[in-house]
Design a protein around this motif. Structure first.
Motif, PDB file in Angstrom:
ATOM      1  N   ILE A  63       0.865  -1.180   0.000  1.00  0.00           N
ATOM      2  CA  ILE A  63       0.000   0.000   0.000  1.00  0.00           C
ATOM      3  C   ILE A  63       0.900   1.228   0.000  1.00  0.00           C
ATOM      4  N   ARG A  64       0.533   2.192  -0.805  1.00  0.00           N
ATOM      5  CA  ARG A  64       1.321   3.429  -0.815  1.00  0.00           C
ATOM      6  C   ARG A  64       0.540   4.524  -0.082  1.00  0.00           C
ATOM      7  N   ILE A  65       1.186   5.077   0.913  1.00  0.00           N
ATOM      8  CA  ILE A  65       0.577   6.145   1.714  1.00  0.00           C
ATOM      9  C   ILE A  65       1.389   7.419   1.512  1.00  0.00           C
ATOM     10  N   THR A 110      -8.097   3.415  -0.346  1.00  0.00           N
ATOM     11  CA  THR A 110      -9.167   3.404  -1.345  1.00  0.00           C
ATOM     12  C   THR A 110      -9.123   2.221  -2.296  1.00  0.00           C
ATOM     13  N   THR A 111      -7.952   1.831  -2.745  1.00  0.00           N
ATOM     14  CA  THR A 111      -7.909   0.801  -3.777  1.00  0.00           C
ATOM     15  C   THR A 111      -7.187  -0.452  -3.318  1.00  0.00           C
ATOM     16  N   SER A 112      -7.023  -0.552  -2.011  1.00  0.00           N
ATOM     17  CA  SER A 112      -6.260  -1.699  -1.534  1.00  0.00           C
ATOM     18  C   SER A 112      -7.115  -2.957  -1.509  1.00  0.00           C
ATOM     19  N   VAL A 113      -6.835  -3.855  -2.402  1.00  0.00           N
ATOM     20  CA  VAL A 113      -7.486  -5.161  -2.371  1.00  0.00           C
ATOM     21  C   VAL A 113      -6.376  -6.201  -2.477  1.00  0.00           C
ATOM     22  N   ALA A 114      -6.201  -6.938  -1.416  1.00  0.00           N
ATOM     23  CA  ALA A 114      -5.117  -7.924  -1.378  1.00  0.00           C
ATOM     24  C   ALA A 114      -5.417  -9.072  -2.336  1.00  0.00           C
ATOM     25  N   ALA A 115      -4.421  -9.885  -2.587  1.00  0.00           N
ATOM     26  CA  ALA A 115      -4.590 -11.049  -3.470  1.00  0.00           C
ATOM     27  C   ALA A 115      -5.731 -11.920  -2.970  1.00  0.00           C
ATOM     28  N   GLY A 116      -6.589 -12.375  -3.872  1.00  0.00           N
ATOM     29  CA  GLY A 116      -7.737 -13.157  -3.483  1.00  0.00           C
ATOM     30  C   GLY A 116      -8.990 -12.327  -3.353  1.00  0.00           C
TER      31      GLY A 116
END
Ligand SMILES: [Fe+2]
Ligand SMILES: [Fe+2]
Length: 297
Positions: free
Chosen positions: A3-5, A108-114
């Motif tokens: 994640i980039r903050i 906002t766009t963080s969706v981990a693998a799966g």
């Protein structure tokens, strides 16, 4: 996955706000952050934050805002502090002080693998006690209390150290090294050149029997993000006014400066599995005052 903050330093006055409005699209394009946080304690004419300015900054795409020692300079912000879960005051103010000491943000766009949503980001601001006027609680004790209340083993934790003394800021960095994703300094308005990922420190123990004997490293650190504001100034205030006061000891209103506005802060990459930082990069973007929104057209 990471994640980039992006976290930006103290937004100072109109110049800081306009610089942010102008630079935000380029900043988003260049860094593609999943979350943008900013300290907004100097947004209202250099001191404090108003509800109207809070709304404007949020509309620019600032996902969460923090406040430092100027937190209550504009009293009308107290209601927003109570109502808006994405605006915080320092955690080591007394419990009776208006507002909350930490916030939970969702990238906002963080969706981990799966396909599952990635970890939450918790942001905590601490006020330093060295060379600071506000009477506040012990920041090292308070951060232990806050961390014990948060799901910090499953979340990304970012700690803002809002302090005057470099020693107190770097001490907090090492104190939390390996336990949080980032310790970022604010308040002094001058960016420092020490952005790095703190290394593991196997030889160092913790005083007081802390369980983290031998820190694992992986905490992004910088002593000061610098301000998002006018750099042809003395910490954001007009040079002539401050010099008048300093050279004559006579009163001069410290009006907010305008020249050379820049957006400063850092971009941090945090691994979603280890919850530790893998990269930190300083941001220093100059605004162009010959273009909108500095000019009417
Ligand atoms: Fe500030
Ligand atoms: Fe401050």
């Amino acid at each position: 996955m990471s994640i980039r903050i992006v976290m930006l330093g103290d937004i100072v006055g109109t110049a800081g706000r306009l610089a942010l409005a102008q630079c935000m699209p380029a900043l988003r394009e260049r860094y593609q952050p999943n979350l943008v946080i900013a300290n907004a304690e100097n947004a209202a004419n250099g001191s404090g934050l108003t509800p109207a300015l809070h709304s404007k900054l949020a509309a620019m795409g600032i996902d969460g805002m923090t406040l430092g020692d100027h937190v209550y300079k504009k009293k009308e912000i107290m209601r927003t502090l109570e109502e808006d879960p994405t605006l915080i005051r320092a955690a080591n103010l007394p419990a009776s002080a208006a507002g909350r000491g930490w916030m939970r943000l969702t990238p906002t766009t963080s969706v981990a693998a799966g396909g599952e949503r990635g970890p939450s980001v918790y942001v905590i601001t601490l006020l330093g006690r060295v060379f600071m006027n506000l009477p506040v609680n012990h920041p090292f004790e308070v951060i232990e209390q806050v961390l014990s209340q948060l799901p910090s083993r499953e979340s990304i934790v970012l700690v803002e150290m809002h302090a005057e003394a470099t020693s107190e800021k770097v001490a907090m960095g090492w104190y939390l090294n390996g336990r949080v994703a980032a310790v970022l300094g604010t308040h002094t308005h001058i960016p420092t050149a020490d952005a790095r990922i703190l290394p593991a420190e196997p030889q160092h123990g913790r005083p007081g029997g802390s369980p983290t004997l031998g820190a694992a490293g992986g905490t992004a650190y910088i002593t000061d993000l610098g301000m998002t504001g006018p750099y042809d100034s003395i910490l954001g205030r007009r040079i002539d006014r401050v010099l008048h006061h300093m050279t004559t000891s006579m009163h001069a209103p410290y009006d907010v400066a305008e020249g050379n506005p820049r957006v400063c802060g850092v971009s941090i990459d945090v691994n979603e599995t280890s919850l530790r930082a893998t990269a930190i990069e300083r941001i220093d973007m100059p605004a162009d005052v010959t273009k909108p929104p500095f000019t009417s057209g």
